[in-house]
Write a protein that holds these residues in place. Structure first.
Motif, PDB file in Angstrom:
ATOM      1  N   LYS A 376      -4.999  47.154  22.237  1.00 30.52           N
ATOM      2  CA  LYS A 376      -4.490  46.965  20.886  1.00 30.52           C
ATOM      3  C   LYS A 376      -4.631  45.490  20.536  1.00 30.52           C
ATOM      4  O   LYS A 376      -3.953  44.635  21.095  1.00 30.52           O
ATOM      5  N   VAL A 377      -5.533  45.220  19.580  1.00 32.25           N
ATOM      6  CA  VAL A 377      -5.878  43.845  19.224  1.00 32.25           C
ATOM      7  C   VAL A 377      -5.460  43.575  17.784  1.00 32.25           C
ATOM      8  O   VAL A 377      -5.747  44.364  16.875  1.00 32.25           O
ATOM      9  N   ILE A 537      -7.482  48.138  16.360  1.00 27.67           N
ATOM     10  CA  ILE A 537      -7.621  46.799  15.779  1.00 27.67           C
ATOM     11  C   ILE A 537      -6.729  46.754  14.551  1.00 27.67           C
ATOM     12  O   ILE A 537      -6.847  47.592  13.652  1.00 27.67           O
ATOM     13  N   VAL A 538      -5.826  45.776  14.510  1.00 27.37           N
ATOM     14  CA  VAL A 538      -4.853  45.663  13.423  1.00 27.37           C
ATOM     15  C   VAL A 538      -5.047  44.333  12.712  1.00 27.37           C
ATOM     16  O   VAL A 538      -4.950  43.275  13.334  1.00 27.37           O
ATOM     17  N   ASP A 550      -1.550  43.813  22.465  1.00 25.09           N
ATOM     18  CA  ASP A 550      -2.013  43.366  23.789  1.00 25.09           C
ATOM     19  C   ASP A 550      -2.687  41.999  23.693  1.00 25.09           C
ATOM     20  O   ASP A 550      -2.613  41.189  24.622  1.00 25.09           O
ATOM     21  N   ARG A 551      -3.344  41.780  22.545  1.00 24.35           N
ATOM     22  CA  ARG A 551      -4.037  40.502  22.348  1.00 24.35           C
ATOM     23  C   ARG A 551      -4.098  40.218  20.853  1.00 24.35           C
ATOM     24  O   ARG A 551      -4.286  41.133  20.042  1.00 24.35           O
ATOM     25  N   GLN A 563      -7.145  33.057  20.839  1.00 23.75           N
ATOM     26  CA  GLN A 563      -6.807  34.440  21.158  1.00 23.75           C
ATOM     27  C   GLN A 563      -5.906  34.469  22.389  1.00 23.75           C
ATOM     28  O   GLN A 563      -5.977  33.600  23.257  1.00 23.75           O
ATOM     29  N   GLY A 564      -5.050  35.473  22.424  1.00 24.57           N
ATOM     30  CA  GLY A 564      -4.100  35.604  23.526  1.00 24.57           C
ATOM     31  C   GLY A 564      -2.903  36.426  23.083  1.00 24.57           C
ATOM     32  O   GLY A 564      -2.868  36.950  21.965  1.00 24.57           O
TER      33      GLY A 564
END
Length: 590
Positions: A376-377, A537-538, A550-551, A563-564
């Protein structure tokens, strides 16, 4: 590049018409033959009347029934033949044209669905609809009038032949009249065609402006811009009115020219007939035949070249203008070896992707991003950083100028677009609804779903309760774009639709940004359940919605700058930390 598009329709009008007519050619040819037969019999009706008058002139009263039987029978047979050919032509026309209209409309709609998404962004939707209607109407009318062309040509040919039987002088006079009359009318029709094309274009623009204004009536009223909208429509109407007047004025001028030609022909024929009759070179029947048929056929010719032929030119011009909707490029080029996308894991990879919107500076230049299976990004960044464009590239609404986008190692340009989009569910910021029932709107995610499956998806999206409170429950029609329900309710319907689709990849583009905090919590509960076991992807401006991702990928001007995870990015004290502090200081819900 590949796609499912096999139907490359011709972009020029006559091949385009033939594309739809070729499977019905026998019916169309039969109609043309019947038009020819009808024209011949039409002239012979007047010639049969001449025979009856000549026979009556020499017949003795004692033998009138015997002498008049065959001439009268011939006259009745000619009229009977005209009636039969006309009715048969009517029957075949009823078979040909409705089917042709249906095929044309369905094919055009299917073809438009294969146009690039940018095409619809650049066009007024009302204008596109008007072009389809105009094309359908004008092609049918064009074909119908082409029958009239056969009818008129046949009529003239038979008439000239029968005139020759009376005297070659009448044939010669009529041929000379045609030699002068037809070029004048044809020459003037060139200008008429240009005027018709311009008028058709102004009509299309007017319909597009009307549709655009009415379709956005909420905002017209919201901003109290009635006068502004009225001025826009008034200007578009003025343009259409001016071009229409110019067209009609020229048509009147053209008809006046034809009137003088017809009067001149009639005067010459009367003088010549009186001269020949004086010396017994023509009979009374000849006199009646030449005058009546000259008038009748000449009016047919005048009607054709002064009315029908300009109409053909006008309709041809309108149809050509309407056909321009097909001249935009297709989104894709057909490849018979295209395979369906197979998603086992749902891993997404952008490799050295470059892209720029038409007429703008490059947005992505060698962009790279990997979203692992089930990850989940969150995509965050200021407006214009390329977040939504990235999703549109993944969905193939846009095509990168270079680089590769893969799903589970499969280049998305090497799979069918339908299979790609069937494996991806997207919930945009504004989930527009169709002017249909809520049941139909949810079922749009999977049209084969049962009612029970729709209800289950609505419960998962926390939408079932509010739906049951509506006047007609799931049968409630939500109005154009879903205006009869709130924004939060529309979002929950969109989430239910995504649940029903059950795609392995989920994209959220500001799915909750327009909602209040209380509604957002309710909607987000449904989204959280929807994200389970899916690659997600959000896109979010409200950072609280991606806090648990998650990232988090931070973008700026088409590049990844950070990113992180949420906590790690705050510790870096970079772009993300600054955005978080700004939203906190603005009092936005966290």
């Amino acid at each position: 590049m590949v796609t499912e598009n096999k139907n490359h329709l011709p972009n020029t009008l006559l091949p385009f018409i033939w594309h739809f007519l070729k499977d019905r050619w026998f019916i169309f040819i039969s109609i043309l033959i019947l038009s020819l037969a009808s024209a011949c019999l039409n002239v012979y009706c007047t010639y049969a009347l001449k025979i009856v008058i000549d026979a009556l002139e020499v017949s003795k009263k004692s033998n009138i029934w015997e002498d008049m039987f065959f001439p009268s029978l011939f006259l009745v047979a000619c009229y009977f033949g005209v009636c039969i050919t006309l009715r048969l032509r009517n029957i075949l026309s009823y078979i040909l044209y409705p089917g042709l209209s249906k095929s044309l409309t369905v094919t055009l709609h299917k073809t438009l669905q294969k146009k690039a998404y940018s095409y619809f962004q650049d066009q007024l939707n009302g204008g596109i609809v008007n072009r389809i209607v105009e094309l359908d109407k004008n092609i049918g009318s064009f074909l119908d009038r082409s029958q009239y062309t056969i009818f008129t040509c046949s009529l003239v040919a038979v008439f000239l032949f029968l005139l020759y039987q009376v005297s070659y002088w009448f044939t010669l006079i009529y041929l000379l009249w045609l030699v002068f009359f037809i070029p004048v009318i044809y020459w003037s029709s060139g200008t008429l065609r240009k005027l018709a094309y311009g008028y058709a274009q102004s009509q299309t623009n007017l319909v597009g402006h009307l549709f655009d204004s009415i379709d956005n009536m909420y905002f017209v009223k919201l901003f109290a811009q009635h006068v502004h909208e009225h001025d826009r429509i008034h200007n578009a109407t003025d343009e259409a009115f001016t071009k229409n007047i110019a067209l009609k004025r020229y048509m009147v001028f053209q008809r006046l020219i034809g009137d003088f030609f017809l009067i001149g022909l009639l005067v010459v024929n009367i003088i010549l007939l009186l001269h020949f009759y004086q010396y017994g070179q023509v009979s009374l029947g000849d006199f009646v035949f030449v005058i009546s048929t000259n008038i009748e056929v000449s009016w047919y010719i005048w009607d054709y070249f002064g009315e029908q032929f300009p109409q053909i030119i006008e309709e041809y011009g309108k149809a050509e203008q309407a056909l321009t909707l097909l001249q935009a490029p297709f989104a894709y080029t057909y490849d018979p070896h295209t395979k369906n996308l197979r998603v086992d894991e749902g891993a997404i990879h952008f490799a050295n992707v470059s892209y720029q919107h038409s007429g703008r500076t490059p947005l992505f230049d060698g962009f790279n991003l990997t979203v692992n299976s089930g990850e989940k990004v969150g995509l965050v960044g200021f407006s214009g950083s390329g977040k939504t464009t990235l999703l549109h590239l993944l969905l193939r609404f846009y095509t990168p100028s270079s680089g590769v986008i893969t799903i589970d190692g499969q280049n998305i340009l090497d799979v069918t677009v339908s299979s790609l989009r069937q494996n991806v569910a997207m919930i945009p910021q504004d989930s527009t609804m169709f002017h249909r029932s809520i049941l139909e709107n949810i079922r749009y995610g999977r049209v084969s779903a049962t009612d029970e499956e729709v209800y289950a998806a609505a419960r998962s999206a926390h939408a079932h309760d509010f739906i049951m409170q509506l006047p007609d429950g799931y049968a409630t029609v939500v109005g154009s774009k879903g205006v009869s329900i709130s924004g939060g309710q529309r979002q929950r319907v969109a989430i239910a639709r995504a649940f029903l689709k059950d795609a392995p990849i989920l994209l959220l583009d500001e799915a909750t940004s327009a909602l209040d905090s209380v509604t957002e919590r309710s909607v987000y509960a449904g989204l959280t359940a929807l994200m389970e076991n899916r690659t997600t992807i959000v896109i979010a401006h409200r950072l609280s919605t991606v806090k648990a991702m998650d990232r988090i990928v931070v973008m700026d001007a088409g590049e990844i700058v950070e990113q992180g995870r949420h906590d790690d990015l705050l510790k870096k004290n970079g772009y993300y930390a600054r955005m978080w502090r700004e939203q906190s200081s603005d009092g936005l819900w966290m």
